[in-house]
Design a protein around this motif. Structure first.
Motif, PDB file in Angstrom:
ATOM      1  N   TYR A   7       0.826  -1.214   0.000  1.00  0.00           N
ATOM      2  CA  TYR A   7       0.000   0.000   0.000  1.00  0.00           C
ATOM      3  C   TYR A   7       0.858   1.262   0.000  1.00  0.00           C
ATOM      4  O   TYR A   7       1.811   1.377   0.781  1.00  0.00           O
ATOM      5  CB  TYR A   7      -0.854   0.078   1.274  1.00  0.00           C
ATOM      6  CG  TYR A   7      -2.040  -0.836   1.360  1.00  0.00           C
ATOM      7  CD1 TYR A   7      -3.343  -0.339   1.231  1.00  0.00           C
ATOM      8  CD2 TYR A   7      -1.890  -2.192   1.624  1.00  0.00           C
ATOM      9  CE1 TYR A   7      -4.447  -1.165   1.352  1.00  0.00           C
ATOM     10  CE2 TYR A   7      -2.987  -3.030   1.749  1.00  0.00           C
ATOM     11  CZ  TYR A   7      -4.259  -2.521   1.614  1.00  0.00           C
ATOM     12  OH  TYR A   7      -5.351  -3.344   1.738  1.00  0.00           O
ATOM     13  N   THR A  12      -4.011   7.492  -0.468  1.00  0.00           N
ATOM     14  CA  THR A  12      -4.442   6.131  -0.758  1.00  0.00           C
ATOM     15  C   THR A  12      -5.164   5.615   0.481  1.00  0.00           C
ATOM     16  O   THR A  12      -6.386   5.448   0.474  1.00  0.00           O
ATOM     17  CB  THR A  12      -3.241   5.231  -1.115  1.00  0.00           C
ATOM     18  OG1 THR A  12      -2.591   5.753  -2.275  1.00  0.00           O
ATOM     19  CG2 THR A  12      -3.694   3.798  -1.400  1.00  0.00           C
ATOM     20  N   THR A  99     -10.475  -2.986   3.999  1.00  0.00           N
ATOM     21  CA  THR A  99      -9.650  -3.571   2.932  1.00  0.00           C
ATOM     22  C   THR A  99      -8.362  -4.148   3.491  1.00  0.00           C
ATOM     23  O   THR A  99      -7.938  -5.251   3.112  1.00  0.00           O
ATOM     24  CB  THR A  99      -9.338  -2.506   1.865  1.00  0.00           C
ATOM     25  OG1 THR A  99     -10.568  -1.992   1.344  1.00  0.00           O
ATOM     26  CG2 THR A  99      -8.523  -3.090   0.728  1.00  0.00           C
ATOM     27  N   ARG A 181      -0.070  -7.529  -4.733  1.00  0.00           N
ATOM     28  CA  ARG A 181      -1.215  -6.641  -4.954  1.00  0.00           C
ATOM     29  C   ARG A 181      -0.786  -5.251  -4.486  1.00  0.00           C
ATOM     30  O   ARG A 181      -0.296  -5.101  -3.361  1.00  0.00           O
ATOM     31  CB  ARG A 181      -2.422  -7.136  -4.159  1.00  0.00           C
ATOM     32  CG  ARG A 181      -3.664  -6.267  -4.275  1.00  0.00           C
ATOM     33  CD  ARG A 181      -4.790  -6.817  -3.402  1.00  0.00           C
ATOM     34  NE  ARG A 181      -5.302  -8.075  -3.934  1.00  0.00           N
ATOM     35  CZ  ARG A 181      -6.057  -8.935  -3.235  1.00  0.00           C
ATOM     36  NH1 ARG A 181      -6.342  -8.674  -1.971  1.00  0.00           N
ATOM     37  NH2 ARG A 181      -6.492 -10.043  -3.808  1.00  0.00           N
ATOM     38  N   TYR A 183      -1.732  -1.086  -4.058  1.00  0.00           N
ATOM     39  CA  TYR A 183      -2.727  -0.022  -3.995  1.00  0.00           C
ATOM     40  C   TYR A 183      -2.031   1.338  -4.007  1.00  0.00           C
ATOM     41  O   TYR A 183      -1.158   1.608  -3.180  1.00  0.00           O
ATOM     42  CB  TYR A 183      -3.530  -0.103  -2.700  1.00  0.00           C
ATOM     43  CG  TYR A 183      -4.288  -1.371  -2.436  1.00  0.00           C
ATOM     44  CD1 TYR A 183      -5.656  -1.459  -2.692  1.00  0.00           C
ATOM     45  CD2 TYR A 183      -3.653  -2.486  -1.874  1.00  0.00           C
ATOM     46  CE1 TYR A 183      -6.373  -2.616  -2.396  1.00  0.00           C
ATOM     47  CE2 TYR A 183      -4.357  -3.653  -1.582  1.00  0.00           C
ATOM     48  CZ  TYR A 183      -5.716  -3.710  -1.851  1.00  0.00           C
ATOM     49  OH  TYR A 183      -6.411  -4.857  -1.559  1.00  0.00           O
ATOM     50  N   VAL A 200      -4.102  -2.001  -8.178  1.00  0.00           N
ATOM     51  CA  VAL A 200      -5.402  -1.466  -7.764  1.00  0.00           C
ATOM     52  C   VAL A 200      -5.282   0.055  -7.679  1.00  0.00           C
ATOM     53  O   VAL A 200      -4.634   0.584  -6.768  1.00  0.00           O
ATOM     54  CB  VAL A 200      -5.848  -2.033  -6.403  1.00  0.00           C
ATOM     55  CG1 VAL A 200      -7.259  -1.546  -6.073  1.00  0.00           C
ATOM     56  CG2 VAL A 200      -5.785  -3.557  -6.395  1.00  0.00           C
ATOM     57  N   THR A 202      -6.349   3.268  -6.465  1.00  0.00           N
ATOM     58  CA  THR A 202      -7.139   3.532  -5.264  1.00  0.00           C
ATOM     59  C   THR A 202      -7.278   5.035  -5.052  1.00  0.00           C
ATOM     60  O   THR A 202      -6.285   5.733  -4.879  1.00  0.00           O
ATOM     61  CB  THR A 202      -6.444   2.888  -4.046  1.00  0.00           C
ATOM     62  OG1 THR A 202      -6.152   1.519  -4.346  1.00  0.00           O
ATOM     63  CG2 THR A 202      -7.324   2.960  -2.812  1.00  0.00           C
TER      64      THR A 202
END
Length: 223
Positions: A7, A12, A99, A181, A183, A200, A202
């Motif tokens: 992340y 975000t 999330t 993954r 973000y 992703v 975001t």
């Protein structure tokens, strides 16, 4: 196979940026008179806009102006903790909590990669349940005080990718084989998006949204 949820932080997970609010939070506690330098920050920022000052140097100068050249580490840790509490209660997208929890429930290793300074990103990431932090580091003085100088790369754009790759190598994570993954809200993170198996977008900027929609990425908006 290691499963990672990576992340970005500002805009975000958070609704608003954290860098200047942290400097103001810290200056108020360290030496309120330094807030008189705020007009100088505006001038330096104009220099950045016109390409006269690098992003990394901008951060160093701003920290020097508002916090001083050297800050006792214990004092800055204390301030970082109080800012993390403030951010957690006032500046986190409500949907981000769910999330992050869902990624953890999937068995993903949670890592935060932020251009912000580690001395306040680390306590915030800990409160959010993250396992790892990749952030901008600071040099130390002879007595261990934290200096207004970046140690190594500014964790931004290609610099962020470099620090993530170094972290992955240290943790024996294979970006080719392991499931990543990622973000983020910004096209400045395109170097990192390019190594993610599941990008992703975001709370994306308009530019990132166009890139994401063209590429078929998942787009989520928490605002």
């Amino acid at each position: 196979m290691t499963r990672i949820a990576l992340y970005d932080l500002d805009r975000t997970i958070t609704r608003r940026p954290t860098y200047l609010p942290f400097l103001l939070h810290a200056a108020w506690r360290l030496d309120k008179k330094r807030l008189l330098f705020l007009p100088v920050l505006v001038i330096v920022s104009i220099g950045y806009v016109f390409g006269l000052v690098s992003r990394a140097r901008l951060k160093e100068v701003n920290q020097h102006l508002l916090l001083g050249h050297a800050i006792p580490a214990a004092r800055l840790v204390e301030i970082g903790e109080s800012f993390a509490d403030k951010t957690l209660h006032e500046n986190i997208h409500a949907q981000a909590f769910a999330t992050i929890a869902a990624d953890k429930a999937e068995g993903r290793r949670l890592a935060m990669a932020s251009a912000s300074y580690s001395f306040y990103v680390v306590p915030l990431a800990r409160r959010l349940g993250f396992d790892d932090v990749i952030a901008t580091g600071s040099m130390r003085g002879e007595d261990g005080e934290i200096l207004a100088r970046i140690d190594g790369e500014n964790c931004y754009s290609t610099g962020k990718l470099g620090l993530i790759r170094a972290w992955m190598e240290q943790q024996q994570i294979d970006p080719e084989q392991d499931d990543i993954r990622f973000y983020s809200d910004s096209e400045s993170d395109m170097p990192v998006f390019e190594i993610a198996h599941e990008p992703v977008a975001t709370n994306p900027t308009s530019k990132l949204r166009k890139i994401a929609e063209k590429a078929g990425w998942r787009v989520i908006a928490w605002g």
